[in-house]
Every structure is written in C-alpha cells, then in structure tokens.
Enzyme design. Structure first.
Site, PDB file in Angstrom:
ATOM      1  N   HIS A 154       0.860  -1.126   0.099  1.00  0.00           N
ATOM      2  CA  HIS A 154       0.098  -0.002  -0.026  1.00  0.00           C
ATOM      3  C   HIS A 154       0.994   1.154   0.015  1.00  0.00           C
ATOM      4  O   HIS A 154       0.163   2.339  -0.239  1.00  0.00           O
ATOM      5  CB  HIS A 154      -0.809  -0.079   0.983  1.00  0.00           C
ATOM      6  CG  HIS A 154      -2.192  -0.982   1.117  1.00  0.00           C
ATOM      7  ND1 HIS A 154      -3.238  -0.746   0.685  1.00  0.00           N
ATOM      8  CD2 HIS A 154      -2.048  -2.575   1.206  1.00  0.00           C
ATOM      9  CE1 HIS A 154      -4.111  -1.718   0.687  1.00  0.00           C
ATOM     10  NE2 HIS A 154      -3.224  -2.911   1.079  1.00  0.00           N
ATOM     11  N   ASP A 358       3.637   9.255  -0.882  1.00  0.00           N
ATOM     12  CA  ASP A 358       2.341   8.190  -0.443  1.00  0.00           C
ATOM     13  C   ASP A 358       2.170   7.309  -1.508  1.00  0.00           C
ATOM     14  O   ASP A 358       2.117   7.637  -2.470  1.00  0.00           O
ATOM     15  CB  ASP A 358       1.273   9.492  -0.236  1.00  0.00           C
ATOM     16  CG  ASP A 358       0.187   9.111   0.615  1.00  0.00           C
ATOM     17  OD1 ASP A 358       0.013   8.097   0.983  1.00  0.00           O
ATOM     18  OD2 ASP A 358      -0.352  10.241   1.021  1.00  0.00           O
TER      19      ASP A 358
HETATM   20  P1  ADQ Z   1      -3.024   5.981   4.885  1.00  0.00           P
HETATM   21  O1  ADQ Z   1      -1.537   6.535   5.068  1.00  0.00           O
HETATM   22  O2  ADQ Z   1      -3.758   5.887   5.893  1.00  0.00           O
HETATM   23  O3  ADQ Z   1      -2.989   4.761   4.039  1.00  0.00           O
HETATM   24  P2  ADQ Z   1      -4.763   7.647   2.905  1.00  0.00           P
HETATM   25  O4  ADQ Z   1      -4.485   6.835   1.413  1.00  0.00           O
HETATM   26  O5  ADQ Z   1      -5.029   8.868   2.727  1.00  0.00           O
HETATM   27  O6  ADQ Z   1      -3.516   7.259   3.708  1.00  0.00           O
HETATM   28  O7  ADQ Z   1      -5.950   6.921   3.681  1.00  0.00           O
HETATM   29  C1  ADQ Z   1      -6.492   7.671   4.976  1.00  0.00           C
HETATM   30  C2  ADQ Z   1      -7.827   7.364   5.048  1.00  0.00           C
HETATM   31  O8  ADQ Z   1      -8.191   7.629   6.476  1.00  0.00           O
HETATM   32  C3  ADQ Z   1      -8.986   7.910   4.127  1.00  0.00           C
HETATM   33  O9  ADQ Z   1      -9.993   7.171   3.705  1.00  0.00           O
HETATM   34  C4  ADQ Z   1      -9.311   9.212   5.016  1.00  0.00           C
HETATM   35  O10 ADQ Z   1     -10.936   9.431   4.883  1.00  0.00           O
HETATM   36  C5  ADQ Z   1      -9.251   8.404   6.488  1.00  0.00           C
HETATM   37  N1  ADQ Z   1      -9.082   9.601   7.347  1.00  0.00           N
HETATM   38  C6  ADQ Z   1      -8.108  10.408   7.381  1.00  0.00           C
HETATM   39  N2  ADQ Z   1      -7.990  11.399   8.337  1.00  0.00           N
HETATM   40  C7  ADQ Z   1      -9.331  11.082   9.020  1.00  0.00           C
HETATM   41  C8  ADQ Z   1      -9.747  11.768  10.059  1.00  0.00           C
HETATM   42  N3  ADQ Z   1      -9.573  12.870  10.667  1.00  0.00           N
HETATM   43  N4  ADQ Z   1     -11.022  11.075  10.559  1.00  0.00           N
HETATM   44  C9  ADQ Z   1     -11.645  10.127   9.590  1.00  0.00           C
HETATM   45  N5  ADQ Z   1     -11.007   9.340   8.716  1.00  0.00           N
HETATM   46  C10 ADQ Z   1      -9.754   9.834   8.255  1.00  0.00           C
HETATM   47  C11 ADQ Z   1      -2.160   3.763   3.403  1.00  0.00           C
HETATM   48  C12 ADQ Z   1      -1.015   4.148   2.564  1.00  0.00           C
HETATM   49  C13 ADQ Z   1      -1.649   5.236   1.350  1.00  0.00           C
HETATM   50  C14 ADQ Z   1      -2.703   4.270   0.555  1.00  0.00           C
HETATM   51  C15 ADQ Z   1      -3.671   3.673   1.512  1.00  0.00           C
HETATM   52  C16 ADQ Z   1      -4.650   2.608   0.795  1.00  0.00           C
HETATM   53  O11 ADQ Z   1       0.088   5.194   3.387  1.00  0.00           O
HETATM   54  O12 ADQ Z   1      -0.536   5.633   0.689  1.00  0.00           O
HETATM   55  O13 ADQ Z   1      -3.358   5.210  -0.329  1.00  0.00           O
HETATM   56  O14 ADQ Z   1      -3.125   2.931   2.565  1.00  0.00           O
HETATM   57  O15 ADQ Z   1      -3.747   1.734   0.094  1.00  0.00           O
END
Ligand code: ADQ
Length: 456
Positions: A154, A358
C-alpha cells in the site's frame, strides 16, 4: 476460483459490518468469494493466546492472532514502523534500527506462516497486504507451500539507492520474488522495483511483465487502489456537516485530511498556506485552512517530533496573521466520522493533498467523489502522491516549494467555474471507473491468470 481466498492484513476488523474504504472492499470481496480473513487482534496483549482463533463466521471466516508485548514492540512499532515505513517513504534519516527489531519481525512472519500452512488447502489463494508481511511468502515457501500467493504494497516502493540502508537488504529481493504477483500502487513503483532487480541480478522486466530470478518468476503489477466512489458521493450529498462550519460568507474553506504522519508533509503544507496568507492578507479571497489530522503511532519518537513542529508552525502563522474575526489555520487532531468528513469535502473550495511521499492517497479520490459536479472544488495534489499518476487534472505541486503551493492556492481559489467543472469531470471519470471493486477484480484476475500460466 476453486480454492478459498485467504486474506491477510495486519489488523482485522472485529465489527460484523466493518466501515472504512479498504476494509469494506476486502469484506465485500470475501463475502462474494468466500474464504478467510486473518490479522492481528490489535495492540499488545499481556496474556496472548496461542495460535489463530476464530472471531467471526458467516459468508467468510475471520481469525485473529495475538501479539505479545515484545512482538508488538519489535515487529510493529519497531521494524514495520520505525525501519520499513521511513525507508519506503524516502526518510532513511528517520530509520531507527535497533537490536531485536528485525528478529522480532521475522519471528512474527514465521509464526504466522506456520499457522497459515496448517490452514491451507492446495487450491487456496493467498492475498497478503502491506509491509508488515513482506517475508511471509518466503517463510511459506520454505515450509513447502506452493499455493498462489499475491501481495499488495500500500505504500511506495523504495528507490533502489535507498535499499542498502536496510540491514536486511540482501534478503529483501528474495522476500519479493517469493510472491507470484507483487502488487504496487503505480507504474513508477513498478519501475523502481524493476530497477532494483536489474541492478542486483542483471535481469530486466520481461515483455510478459514478469521478472525471472533465483529460480522463480513473479509479476510486479501496477494496480492503483480506488474507493467506493458512488457510495462516498452519496454520503457527501446526504451529509450536513459542511453547514456546521461557521465562516464569513466571503471566506473560502481549504481542507486538509490526513493521518498525523511525517510522510503527509503537514509542516510544509502549513508553510505553503502561510505564504499564501502573507501574500494575500490585504486582498480577497480570504481563505481558512481546516486541517483534520488524527494522531497515529504516537509511541514512535519521529511522530512526537513532527507533532511538535506542526503545533509550532500553526501557532506561529495564526499569531502572525490572525485577526479578531479570522483564524488562518484551524487544526483538529482527532478522528471525524466518515459521513461528516464527506460533507466537509463537499463544502471545501480546495483540498490540499500534499504528501512528501504516499502510496496512493485516498483523500484525493474521496475529495473528488464528494464534489457537487455543478460547482466543484479544486484538488491541489502533490507530485509525490501515487494518485498524481491517475489524477493529472488536479493542480500538481511540489510540496517542498511553499511559493509554488501559494500560487496554486491562488489559482484554485480564483479558478473560473467552467475550468473547475472540466477538471472535475475528468477526475471523477477516473475515480468512478477505477474504483475499489475494479481494484480487487484487477488484482485477483492477475493473480489467477499468472497462476494458470505457471501451470501451463
Ligand atoms: P494512509 O496512509 O492511512 O493509507 P490514505 O490513503 O490517505 O492514507 O487513507 C487515509 C484514510 O483515512 C482515508 O480514507 C481518510 O478518509 C481517512 N481519514 C484520514 N483522516 C481522518 C480523520 N480525521 N477522520 C476520519 N478518517 C480519516 C495507506 C497508505 C496510502 C494508501 C492507503 C490505501 O499510506 O498511501 O493510499 O494505505 O492503499
């Protein structure tokens, strides 16, 4: 699929109907195909149970395993999050290599491999998720398991020149080559993976998309993860959270939503926003940055340092530029319910998604899905987010350049409606078609067809 699908992820959801994009996708995929989901029960247990234990059954079964305090420290906080995470996010300087971390990581993987080997039937297909389990296929192969095994990373694949910083660099390629399909978020990740193997073994990526090395063939596959696009759009339409924000009518909302992590570039984002505010403080449109960032991995030192830096930067910008009736940066350090988040995305004029590295970044896709197509907001997206490969109609920025970010903010906040609509329509087309179901289907189809090629 004749065998069962066996999914492995670090954490396993315990609720009957799990929420959250990836978790829901895996739940739906297993419900459709049947099978087993295996993951750790969470934080360290003072009295961990031995072996796998069932926590739910139904269309598919869920099994958990406990981590002891030492395992949680060495495997999870240590090797996974203090060694692999910084290295893969191009922050080798933040690696904290300590005695016991690598051993703990390998021990948990081997223990899990032994538990899995007992479970497996010959036709079962394994799908392993993320950097916590890189050596799992190697451990399984050494136990004689010949099933098809796929992996999805991921987070970004590291650059080849950074890999030697990993004390286990010599083993790393063997871990990868033990899978049949090694799924990655972007074409750029596949290229970095191919370069690593070419430099180390002199073998190029074949025209069939396979790398043949050490008596094995595996496929590095670009398979960009998506979201439940139509579901998220519906949640944004129904949410009333946007209306709860109190702002003067002439002020615009700029939104940031991220886990509190140094890879997300939050300090640089605040500095970019600060530069915009400095340039524009006498002029309209005045904007407020609402940054929502729930803490994560707080017991890892690098996260504590970053949190302090962020507090200082926000405080300094607000102190310098804030007015009696306007605070430039509002910063909320906690989780927000997903439906509220969807409403906030829809209310925002701009979303700043500016990670320094990311894998994909799902927030960029959620923001696009949440917009009103007749009056959409503008996405400002870092060149270093995996999402930038698919989302070229966003305003792509260098997150290290505060002035470039300030210019993109001005452009976004003053962009004519026609241009906003045209950009959004193209972004939405991609988010809608390459959604989370497309992602699971694409990965599993590749894993199955690669398996058939091997048999033939
Ligand atoms: P993350 O590093 O967690 O995921 P991301 O892809 O942005 O990063 O996903 C974050 C998730 O958490 C999103 O669905 C977002 O809505 C939710 N989120 C963030 N802040 C929040 C808050 N304050 N309250 C509620 N929900 C919140 C990892 C990898 C990424 C990759 C994903 C999926 O680091 O690069 O895109 O896995 O493969």
């Amino acid at each position: 699929m004749t065998g069962r699908l066996i999914m492995v992820s670090n954490r396993i959801p315990t609720e009957a109907e799990p929420s959250g994009g990836l978790v829901v996708a895996l739940h739906d995929c297993l419900t459709a195909n049947g099978g087993i989901w295996i993951g750790s029960s969470g934080d360290a247990k003072a009295n961990p149970k031995d072996g796998l234990y069932q926590i739910a059954s139904g269309a598919y079964d869920r099994y958990a395993f406990d981590l002891s305090e030492a395992e949680f420290h060495n495997y999870y906080l240590g090797y996974a999050n203090s060694v692999l995470w910084p290295l893969f996010h191009r922050r080798a300087d933040l690696m904290d290599v300590q005695p016991g971390y690598a051993e703990g990581y390998l021990e948990v993987n081997l223990r899990l491999a032994k538990m899995l080997a007992e479970f497996l039937r010959p036709e079962d297909v394994l799908w392993i998720h993320d950097y916590h389990f890189l050596p799992l296929a190697k451990c399984l192969r050494e136990l004689g398991v010949e099933n098809r095994i796929g992996f999805f990373l991921h987070i970004p694949f590291p650059v080849a020149s950074d890999v030697p910083a990993l004390p286990e660099a010599d083993d790393f390629t063997g871990w990868i080559a033990s899978y049949d399909v090694f799924g990655l978020q972007t074409q750029a990740d596949v290229k970095r993976c191919a370069i690593l193997f070419e430099q180390r073994f002199g073998v190029p990526l074949g025209s069939d998309g396979m790398i043949a090395v050490q008596g094995r063939r595996f496929m590095p596959l670009a398979c960009p993860i998506g979201i439940d696009a139509t579901g998220f759009r519906a949640a944004a339409e129904a949410s009333e959270a946007g209306a709860r924000i109190s702002m003067a009518p002439d002020q615009k909302l700029v939104l940031g939503v991220d886990r509190l992590d140094y890879s997300k570039g939050l300090v640089q984002r605040f500095e970019g926003f600060g530069t915009y505010v400095q340039d524009r403080r006498e002029v309209d449109p005045k904007a407020t940055l609402l940054q929502i960032a729930p803490p994560s991995r707080e017991n890892v030192e690098a996260y504590q340092d970053m949190r302090e830096a962020l507090d200082l930067t926000a405080g300094s910008i607000n102190g310098e530029y804030g007015e009696i009736d306007w605070t430039p940066i509002r910063y909320i350090r906690r989780q927000v319910p997903r439906d509220d988040l969807a409403g906030l995305y829809r209310r925002a004029a701009v979303s700043l998604v500016t990670p320094l590295a990311d894998g994909m970044n799902l927030v960029a896709k959620e923001f696009v899905a949440a917009q009103d197509p007749e009056d959409p907001g503008v996405l400002i997206l870092s060149h270093f987010a995996g999402a930038a490969e698919q989302m070229g109609e966003a305003l792509i920025v260098n997150p290290y350049d505060a002035r470039e970010m300030a210019q993109a903010l001005l452009r976004a906040l003053t962009m004519p409606l026609d241009e906003r609509k045209a950009r959004h329509a193209k972004l939405w087309e991609n988010v809608r078609t390459e959604d989370i179901v497309w992602w699971t289907d694409r990965f599993l189809a590749s894993l199955m067809s690669e398996g058939m090629a091997k048999v033939a």
